[in-house]
Motif scaffolding. Structure first.
Motif, short mmCIF file in Angstrom:
data_model
loop_
_atom_site.label_atom_id
_atom_site.label_comp_id
_atom_site.label_asym_id
_atom_site.label_seq_id
_atom_site.Cartn_x
_atom_site.Cartn_y
_atom_site.Cartn_z
N LEU A 159 0.84 -1.19 0.00
CA LEU A 159 0.00 0.00 0.00
C LEU A 159 0.88 1.26 0.00
N PRO A 160 0.35 2.38 -0.49
CA PRO A 160 1.17 3.60 -0.63
C PRO A 160 1.42 4.27 0.72
N GLU A 161 2.41 5.19 0.71
CA GLU A 161 2.63 6.04 1.88
C GLU A 161 1.38 6.85 2.16
N SER A 162 0.97 6.83 3.42
CA SER A 162 -0.23 7.57 3.80
C SER A 162 -0.43 7.39 5.30
N ASN A 163 -1.48 8.03 5.81
CA ASN A 163 -1.90 7.81 7.18
C ASN A 163 -2.96 6.71 7.20
N TYR A 164 -2.87 5.83 8.20
CA TYR A 164 -3.82 4.73 8.36
C TYR A 164 -4.34 4.76 9.80
N TRP A 165 -5.56 4.24 9.95
CA TRP A 165 -6.24 4.30 11.24
C TRP A 165 -6.31 2.90 11.86
N TYR A 166 -6.34 2.87 13.19
CA TYR A 166 -6.48 1.58 13.87
C TYR A 166 -7.52 1.68 14.97
N LYS A 167 -8.08 0.52 15.33
CA LYS A 167 -8.97 0.37 16.48
C LYS A 167 -8.51 -0.87 17.23
N ALA A 168 -8.15 -0.67 18.50
CA ALA A 168 -7.65 -1.77 19.32
C ALA A 168 -8.67 -2.09 20.40
N GLN A 169 -8.95 -3.38 20.61
CA GLN A 169 -9.92 -3.82 21.60
C GLN A 169 -9.22 -4.63 22.68
N PHE A 170 -9.45 -4.25 23.95
CA PHE A 170 -8.85 -4.93 25.08
C PHE A 170 -9.90 -5.83 25.76
N GLU A 171 -9.43 -6.74 26.61
CA GLU A 171 -10.34 -7.73 27.19
C GLU A 171 -11.32 -7.10 28.17
N ASN A 172 -11.05 -5.92 28.65
CA ASN A 172 -12.01 -5.23 29.52
C ASN A 172 -12.97 -4.38 28.71
N LYS A 173 -13.04 -4.64 27.38
CA LYS A 173 -13.92 -3.96 26.43
C LYS A 173 -13.51 -2.50 26.18
N LYS A 174 -12.34 -2.11 26.68
CA LYS A 174 -11.82 -0.79 26.37
C LYS A 174 -11.35 -0.76 24.93
N GLU A 175 -11.63 0.34 24.22
CA GLU A 175 -11.18 0.53 22.85
C GLU A 175 -10.25 1.74 22.77
N VAL A 176 -9.19 1.60 21.97
CA VAL A 176 -8.27 2.70 21.70
C VAL A 176 -8.23 2.93 20.22
N ARG A 177 -8.44 4.17 19.79
CA ARG A 177 -8.41 4.51 18.36
C ARG A 177 -7.30 5.53 18.11
N GLY A 178 -6.71 5.47 16.93
CA GLY A 178 -5.67 6.40 16.56
C GLY A 178 -5.26 6.22 15.13
N TYR A 179 -4.15 6.87 14.78
CA TYR A 179 -3.65 6.72 13.41
C TYR A 179 -2.14 6.65 13.46
N PHE A 180 -1.58 6.19 12.35
CA PHE A 180 -0.13 6.12 12.20
C PHE A 180 0.22 6.37 10.75
N THR A 181 1.50 6.53 10.48
CA THR A 181 1.97 6.86 9.14
C THR A 181 2.80 5.73 8.58
N LEU A 182 2.51 5.35 7.34
CA LEU A 182 3.33 4.39 6.61
C LEU A 182 4.29 5.18 5.75
N LYS A 183 5.59 4.92 5.93
CA LYS A 183 6.63 5.59 5.14
C LYS A 183 7.46 4.56 4.41
N ARG A 184 7.74 4.84 3.16
CA ARG A 184 8.56 3.93 2.35
C ARG A 184 10.01 4.39 2.34
#
Length: 589
Positions: free
Chosen positions: A564-589
Motif C-alpha cells: 500500500l502507498p505512503e499515507s496515514n492509516y487508522w487503527y482500532k484496538a480492543q482490550f479484554e475489559n472492552k476498552k477501545e483505543v483509536r488512533g492513526y499512524f503513518t506508513l513511510k517507504r
C-alpha cells in the motif's frame, strides 16, 4: 598591624621609573569622564535642605574634592573639601532653603593635575515651619567631671538656619554667656575656662525665618576640678599633605609635653575610621600599617591625659605612592592596571573516588598560588606551581601575580578569586521520554547523578549540547549519550523504536531493511494495560484493511499481497475489559 584583610594584595616597593616620568610629564587627561549627580539630580528642584549629595563613581579616579556655592564654580557654601574615594557628602548644617546650589566636583589624582568638572546644580525647597529642638552632643546632658576647658557642641536641627545660645550657673542664668546668636554653627568655644566644680546650664534654641523652636529643654553638666588639657599635635612622618608615601610607613608625630597618650583614627574618607578607630598609643609613633597604594588617607591624632582629650585637633592627610593601578597614562590616555586578568572559572569539577584531579591555571603570569579554605574560613597554601591537585569538594582561592621591576625594587601585582570545587560522577540514564511533535519525535533524556552533564544523539563524539531535549527525530533506532563535562565518563542508552505513550507506533517503514518493517502494539511500553485482544486497521475511507493478532509480528503494509502507498492509516484496538483505543499512524517507504 594589617590594615584589613584583602585591602592590599599588592606589596608595592617602588614604582617603575619610566611610568613615573610619563605620569608626571603630562598635567591632564584629555577627555576624562566627569561624574553626574545621582542625588539630587542635576536640575532637580524642591530638594530637601537635609539632603545628602551623591555622584557617580568614575573608574580610575582615586579621590574627589567637592565645592558648593550659589554661583557656577562658587565656594561660598563649601570650599574644596577632599572626601577621598567617597562619592557622598552630607552638609553638617544642612543646605540653604529656596536656593540654587551649584555642585563642583574636582577629580583628585596622585600622578597628574586635578581636573575640575563643570558645575551641576539643584534648587532647594522653601521652609514652611520652625525647626525642632536640638540636643547636646559634647558634653552630654547630665555629664559629670567635665573639663573646664571643654568646647560645647550640639546636633543639627533639620531646617535650622541658626542657634541662640545661653549659658550660666543657674537654670535660667546667663552670666557666663548672655543669649547670643551664633548663626548656623554646631559648636561654641568659651573664651575662658568654665568655673570648676560647678553646674553649667546651657540653652540652645534653633531658629529659621519661620520662627524659633518651642519648649526646648535646658541642658546641664558638672565641671571637674581645674586641670590642664594637652594641646594638639601634628604629623612629622609623613607630613600633612605628603604624597608618594611608602605603603608600610611608621607614622610619627610631635610629642606633647603633658600628654600621657594619643588616640589615633585613620580612614579612607574624612568621615570614616575604617583603618584605625580611636586606637590608643602611649608613644609618638604607630606600629607598621600596610596601606593600599594610590589612595589618600585621613588621620586624626588627639593627645590625652587625666584631665581629658585635647580640644579642636584637626584632621591631616597623606597619599600613598602609585601601585598596581588603576591610573591613567597621560601619554596614551589609557587606564593602566598592572594586576593580571583572571579567566579562571567559578566552579571546577572533580570525579568521585579519584585520588586527585590535576587542575591547571588558565592564565599566564609570573607566579601562582593556590589556597584551600576550611569551614572556619582559614586559608592554607597548597601549591605555588601552575598546577594543583584537588582531592575534595570545597572552596579554594586561585591567585596569580606579575613582578614589575622598578628603579628601587619591585612591585608584585596580584589578582585572585575564590572558586568552588564540586564532585562529579558518570550519569545514570533513568529514562528517555518520547513524544510526538509536528516534525517527528521529541526525545527528553532523564538522568540522575552528581555532575554537570551535556547530551548528544547517535554519536559519542558529539556535538554535545547543554539541553537534554532533542526535537525532530525520525522513527528508528537511536542512541543518546550523556557526558560529564568534568571527564568522569559517558553514559549511553539505545531506543529501539519510537512509540506513543499507549504503545502504538506512530510510524513504520516496511522497506525490508529489517528496522520498523512491521507495525504492531508494544505492550512493554505500558505494562499496566490489560491484555489486548485484537487490532483492526483501516484506510482513510474507513475500509478494513487488516486484522492483527497482538501476538503476531504485526502488519507489513500490504493488502492482498500488494504494498500500500505512503499515507496515514487508522487503527482500532480492543482490550479484554472492552476498552477501545483509536488512533492513526503513518506508513513511510
Amino acid at each position: 598591624m594589617k590594615m584589613k584583610k584583602g585591602l592590599s594584595i599588592c606589596n608595592v616597593l617602588a614604582m617603575p621609573i619610566f611610568i613615573m616620568l610619563m605620569l608626571f610629564w603630562h598635567s591632564s587627561v584629555l577627555g576624562q569622564e566627569c561624574p553626574a549627580l545621582v542625588g539630587p539630580l542635576n536640575g532637580e528642584d524642591q530638594v530637601a535642605t537635609t539632603a545628602s549629595i551623591t555622584w557617580e563613581t568614575i573608574e580610575g579616579v582615586p579621590g574627589y574634592i567637592i565645592s558648593l556655592g550659589t554661583t557656577p564654580g562658587g565656594r561660598d557654601i563649601l570650599d574644596e573639601l577632599n572626601v577621598g574615594s567617597s562619592n557622598r557628602y552630607t552638609p553638617p548644617t544642612g543646605l540653604p532653603e529656596n536656593t540654587q546650589v551649584f555642585v563642583t566636583i574636582t577629580l583628585f589624582f596622585f600622578n597628574q593635575a586635578n581636573i575640575t568638572c563643570e558645575s551641576q546644580s539643584f534648587t532647594t525647597a522653601s521652609l514652611f515651619e520652625a525647626p525642632d529642638c536640638t540636643f547636646l552632643s559634647n558634653p552630654t546632658n547630665n555629664a559629670l567631671d567635665v573639663n573646664t576647658s571643654t568646647n560645647i557642641s550640639w546636633a543639627y536641627a533639620p531646617g535650622a538656619t541658626g542657634y541662640l545660645f545661653t549659658m550660666g550657673t543657674t537654670p535660667n542664668g546667663n552670666e557666663l554667656v548672655p543669649t547670643t546668636d551664633l548663626g548656623n554653627t554646631l559648636s561654641y568655644n568659651p573664651a575662658i575656662d568654665l568655673p570648676e566644680e560647678s553646674d553649667i546650664y546651657v540653652s540652645i534654641i534653633p531658629y529659621n525665618q519661620i520662627g524659633i523652636a518651642l519648649d526646648c529643654s535646658t541642658f546641664v553638666f558638672s565641671t571637674a576640678p581645674q586641670m590642664e588639657l594637652p594641646v594638639c599635635t601634628s604629623l612629622i612622618t609623613p607630613f600633612n599633605g605628603e604624597t608618594n608615601v611608602p605603603l608600610s610607613p611608621i607614622l610619627e608625630w610631635n610629642e606633647v609635653r603633658n600628654a600621657t597618650g594619643y588616640r589615633v583614627s585613620i580612614g579612607t574618607t574624612p568621615f570614616e575610621t575604617d583603618i584605625l578607630n580611636n586606637a590608643a598609643f602611649f608613644r609618638t609613633s604607630t606600629m607598621v600599617i600596610d596601606f593600599e597604594p594610590n589612595r589618600t588617607f585621613f588621620i586624626k591624632i588627639v593627645p590625652f591625659n587625666d584631665a581629658g582629650e585635647a580640644i579642636g585637633c584637626s584632621q591631616e592627610t597623606f597619599s600613598t605612592l602609585l601601585g598596581c593601578g588603576p591610573y591613567f597614562d597621560p601619554i596614551t590616555n589609557e587606564l593602566i592596571i598592572l594586576n593580571p586578568e583572571i579567566s579562571f572559572p567559578d566552579t571546577i569539577g572533580i570525579c568521585q573516588n579519584d585520588s586527585g584531579t590535576i587542575v591547571s591555571a588558565t592564565d599566564e603570569a609570573d607566579g601562582y598560588r593556590w589556597y584551600s579554605i576550611d569551614i572556619n574560613g582559614n586559608e592554607d597554601l597548597i601549591s605555588i606551581e601552575r598546577d594543583v591537585s584537588l582531592e575534595q569538594a570545597g572552596n579554594y582561592i586561585y591567585e596569580i601575580y606579575n613582578i614589575i621591576d622598578g628603579s628601587s625594587g619591585a612591585i608584585e601585582c596580584s589578582s585572585s578569586k575564590t572558586f568552588r570545587v564540586e564532585e562529579s560522577s558518570i550519569a545514570t540514564i533513568e529514562n528517555v521520554r518520547v513524544t510526538e511533535v509536528n516534525d517527528g519525535l521529541n526525545f527528553e533524556v532523564k538522568v540522575e547523578g552528581n555532575g554537570n552533564y551535556e547530551f548528544a544523539m547517535d554519536n559519542p563524539e558529539g556535538p554535545y549540547q547543554a539541553s537534554n531535549s532533542f526535537g525532530g527525530i525520525t522513527p528508528g533506532t537511536h542512541t543518546v549519550y550523556v557526558r560529564d563535562i568534568n571527564g568522569c565518563g559517558v553514559a549511553e542508552k539505545t531506543i529501539q523504536q519510537d512509540l506513543t505513550v499507549e504503545g502504538f507506533p506512530k510510524f513504520f517503514t516496511p522497506n525490508g531493511d529489517g528496522t520498523n518493517d512491521f507495525w504492531q502494539y508494544r505492550s512493554e511500553t505500558n505494562p499496566e494495560d490489560v491484555r489486548l485482544m485484537t487490532i483492526f486497521i483501516f484506510n482513510r475511507y474507513g475500509n478494513l484493511l487488516a486484522q492483527i493478532d497482538p501476538e503476531s509480528v504485526g502488519w507489513d503494509g500490504r493488502l492482498n499481497g500488494k504494498s500500500l502507498p505512503e499515507s496515514n492509516y487508522w487503527y482500532k484496538a480492543q482490550f479484554e475489559n472492552k476498552k477501545e483505543v483509536r488512533g492513526y499512524f503513518t506508513l513511510k517507504r
